[in-house]
Design a protein around this motif. Sequence first.
Motif, short mmCIF file in Angstrom:
data_model
loop_
_atom_site.label_atom_id
_atom_site.label_comp_id
_atom_site.label_asym_id
_atom_site.label_seq_id
_atom_site.Cartn_x
_atom_site.Cartn_y
_atom_site.Cartn_z
N ALA A 1 -5.04 -0.95 -2.93
CA ALA A 1 -4.14 -1.76 -3.76
C ALA A 1 -2.97 -2.29 -2.95
N HIS B 1 2.80 7.02 0.15
CA HIS B 1 3.53 7.78 -0.86
C HIS B 1 4.02 9.09 -0.26
N GLU C 1 10.45 13.71 3.76
CA GLU C 1 10.69 12.28 3.93
C GLU C 1 10.87 11.92 5.41
N LYS D 1 1.26 -1.34 9.62
CA LYS D 1 2.59 -1.54 9.07
C LYS D 1 2.66 -0.78 7.76
N ASN E 1 4.55 0.64 4.46
CA ASN E 1 5.66 0.51 3.51
C ASN E 1 5.85 1.89 2.88
N LEU E 2 6.99 2.51 3.19
CA LEU E 2 7.21 3.89 2.76
C LEU E 2 7.79 3.95 1.36
N LEU E 3 7.12 4.67 0.46
CA LEU E 3 7.63 4.86 -0.90
C LEU E 3 7.91 6.34 -1.07
N SER E 4 9.16 6.73 -0.89
CA SER E 4 9.43 8.15 -1.07
C SER E 4 10.08 8.37 -2.43
N LYS F 1 -3.37 7.07 -7.96
CA LYS F 1 -2.59 5.85 -7.83
C LYS F 1 -2.03 5.71 -6.42
#
Lengths: 527, 317
Positions: A286, A370, A380, A396, A398-401, A415
Motif C-alpha cells: 500500500a 511502522h 524509535e 526510501k 517513510n517512518l511512521l512511529s 495494515k
Amino acid sequence: MRLKFSALMLGAAMALAATAADARAVKWARAADALTLDPHAQNEGPTIAFNGQVYEALITRDNANKLVPALATSWRLVDPTTWEFKLRQNVKFHNGDALTADDVVFSFQRALAPTSDYKGYLANTKEVVAVDPFTVQLKTNGPNPLVPDNLTTVYVMSKKWAEANNATKPQDFKNKEENFAVRNANGTGPFVLVSREPDVKTVVKRNDTYWGRGGSPLEITELTLTTIKQDATRVAALLSGEVDVVQDVPVQDIERLKASPNLRVTEGPENRSIFFGFDVGSKELASSDVKGKNPFADVRVRQAVNSAINRQAIQRVVMRGQSVPAGSIVGPFVNGYKKEYDNVSPPDVAKAKGLLAAAGYPNGFSVSLHCPNDRYLNDEAICQASVGMLGQIGIKVNLLSQSKSLHFPALQNLKSDFYLLGWGVPTYDSDYIFSFLYHTREGTRGGWNATRYSNPDADKLIQSLSAETDLAKRNATITQIWDKLLADQVYVAIHHQMLAHAMKNDINVPVRPDNIIFFKDVAFKKS
Amino acid sequence: MPAQANDPVAMMRRRSRLAAIMDSDLVYSFLHSRITIAAAIVTLAIVLAAVLAPWIATQDPYDLRVLDILNSHNPPAWLKGGDPQFLLGTDDQGRDVFSTILYGSRQSIAIGVMATLFAGMLGISLGLIAGYAGGSVDAVIMRAADIQSTFPAILIAMLIDGTSRALFGEQRNEQVVFWVMVLSIGLSFWVQYARTVRGSTLVEKNKDYVLAARLIGIRPVKILFRHVLPNVVGPVLVIATINLALAIITEATLSFLGLGLPSTQPSLGTLIQIGQKYLFAGEWWIAIFPGVTLAALVLAVNLLGDWLRDALNPKLR
C-alpha cells in the motif's frame, strides 16, 4: 493499672511503628501501560507483567526460569494425551469466591475463544474437564510434553464473576471492543485492583488473604503503576524520589543512575528479540511507489535489507551495549536456539545493492515503516537508524512511529507493509515463535504473523511438534524448521534485548528474562 | 538607461523619494532603538542562514545516505572527543547539529510564515466582510470567532493534526505534513485579524470616501480591497509580526510533542525533543543549541513586532 495501660499503648505504638517501617506503598513507573486488564485479550509483555500482580496461572516460573507450582500444586501425565493438575485448596478470588476446577476449565475455554490472543498457548487442546472440584484434566489431540511450559501466562479468572459481569468472552482488542474485565479485575493474586486510569495510573493494594503469604514477604501495602512515556521524565521521577522503581531504564541513563548513591540498578538479558517484519504475501504494498508487484515478496530484497542493517552500530550507539546483535529471531534462552544463528555477516552495501538490482530494483523503492515508540528499548531510534542504513542502498523509508496502542492493532489487522516488532518467549520453546509468528494465520495459530507468510511444508512440521513426545526427535524437527524459515528471511533480526531496572536502595528486584517484576517478593532492606 | 541615469530631474526625484523614506517616522524610530536594530539583525541572520542552508550547512541532514550512526552523540568541536567536522556536535542519528539547526529553522520559519499568511488572509477577508456587511453575516462570523477563541490555539492545531492522521494514514508524507501544519496553525490564529479588521472596517465604512465610492457604483469587493483595506492594514502588520513568533513557537511545540514533521526531517522542536532524552546522559548540545536558536528567533521577531506596534500607533507618541 494506669501504668500497665500506658505500657500496653506504648507497645502497640511500637508495633505499629515497626510495621510502618517495614511495609510501605511503592510507586512503579514504566514507559507503557498494560493494554487491557482482560487476561486473555492481548498476549503482550507489559500487559502480562501487570496482570501477573492481580491474576495467577496454574504454574509459574521462579527467577531461575524453573517451573514452580502456583494455583496448581502438582501436575502429571495420566496418559500420553492427558495432563492432570491438582489445584491448591483454600484459594480465594478477591471478591471472596473460592477457586475451584470450574474456574480453571472456564478460564482455559475463555483463552481458546476466537477473540482470545492466548490461543497459541493452548494450541492442540482437545478438551479441558473438571474431574473433581480440585482436579483438572487437559486433553490434547496428540501427546504434548510441553503443556505445563505453555501455561505460565494463562491466567485464571472466576467463572461466577465473569458470568455475573457479562465478560465470558475475551475483549476483542484489535476491533476496539470493551467488556467489564477490561477495567476491572478479580484474580487470586497478591494484589487487589483499587483503581484504573488507562495510560495514567493504576493502583492495587495488598491482598491480605493471599494464599501465598507465608511464602512471599508481601511487604508492599499499595502498588501504583504510573505510565511515564518520556524517557527523561521517567528517570527524573526516580531521581527526585517521586517513584520507587523504574522498570525500563533508558540505555543512555544507566551510567548516570548507577552513579547515584541512593539508587540501585539491576541488569540482565531479556528473553526477547527485536526484528523487522515484511509483508511478503500481498500483491502490492500500500505504501510503496512500486505498483503491481510486491518488492518484499522477493527474498533477494529481504536479504538486501538484511545486508544493509549494521547491527554492531545499533548495538554500540543506539543501545550503548545493552543488546546482543542477532541473526535470527530466536534468542539464547529458547529451546532450539543455535549459536550459529546469531553469526551475522557485517553490513555490505555493495552486496545489498547488487541483490536489489538482481531483484529488479536498481534504484530502490519507497515504503513506510511502522514503528512503536513506547514499547521496546529505543525502538524509535532503532527504526531511525535503520531508515538511514536502508537509505544507503536506495530504499526510501517513510517512518511512521506511534504508540504501541496504535502499532499493535495495525499489525494484527494486517495494515502494515514493513514493521518493527519484539517477541518474548514465555514458554522458552521455539514452537511458540513458530506458532505465533511463522505459521499461516488460521485457527489457533499465526495470531501475530503480520507478514502474510504461508509455508504449508513448515506449517505441517510446526503442527507435528505439539504431538511429538520424543524430545530428541522434536528438537531435530525444530532445527529442520528453523533451517527452512531462516532461508526465507521473512524477518530481519536486529538484536536480543537486555534490560535494566532502577530502584531505591531498599528495594532489590532482579531482571528476569520474562521482564516481569513479582512485587510480592519485594522485601525492604532494613537500614 | 545611461541617458536616464544622467537625467538630473530623475536623479533628484529618486533621491527625494529615498530621503522621504529615510525621513519617515518609521525609519526614525527604528534607527533610534538599539534593541530593535539588534532584533532585526538577529532575525535577518537566522532567516538568511535558514534560506541559504543548502550552501552554508556542512551536511544535508535530511539525506539519509550521508548519515552515519557511528558519528552520533559527538560533542561540539571544541570539547574533548569533538570532531571539527561537526561544529556543534551530532545528535543520536549522527546528524550534524549545526546543519540540522539550519535546515530545521528553514522548516520552522517556512511553516510559520505560511501559517501567518494563511491566517492573515482568512482573518482579513472574514473581518472585512463581517464589518462591511454587518447584520447576520457579521453575527455568524464573529460568533464563530468567539467560539474558536475559547479553545487554546495548540488544542485546535492538535485536533486538525489528529484528523489529518486519520484522513491520510499511510499517505501522510513530509509534503502533506507541511501543509497540515500550515493549515492547523493558520486556522488557530485567524480570529485576532478578523476582530481587528472588522473594528477598523466599521469605522471606515461610514467615512465620506467610502460613501462616495459607493455612490459612483463601485462593486463592494473592490471597495473593500482597494479602499478600506489599505486604511486598516497598519494594525494587521503588527498582529502578523507577533503571530509569526507565535506560529513558530506553536510549530516547535507540535513537533516537540511528536505531532509535527517526521523525525527523519527534524525541525527545531523535534531536535529539542530528541535532545531532552539525552540531557541526563550529559549530552546537552543536542537540546541546547536548537533551543537557543528558537528562543533567539522568537524573541527577536517579538521585539520587532513590539517596535512596529509602537511606531505605527500615533497615540503612543
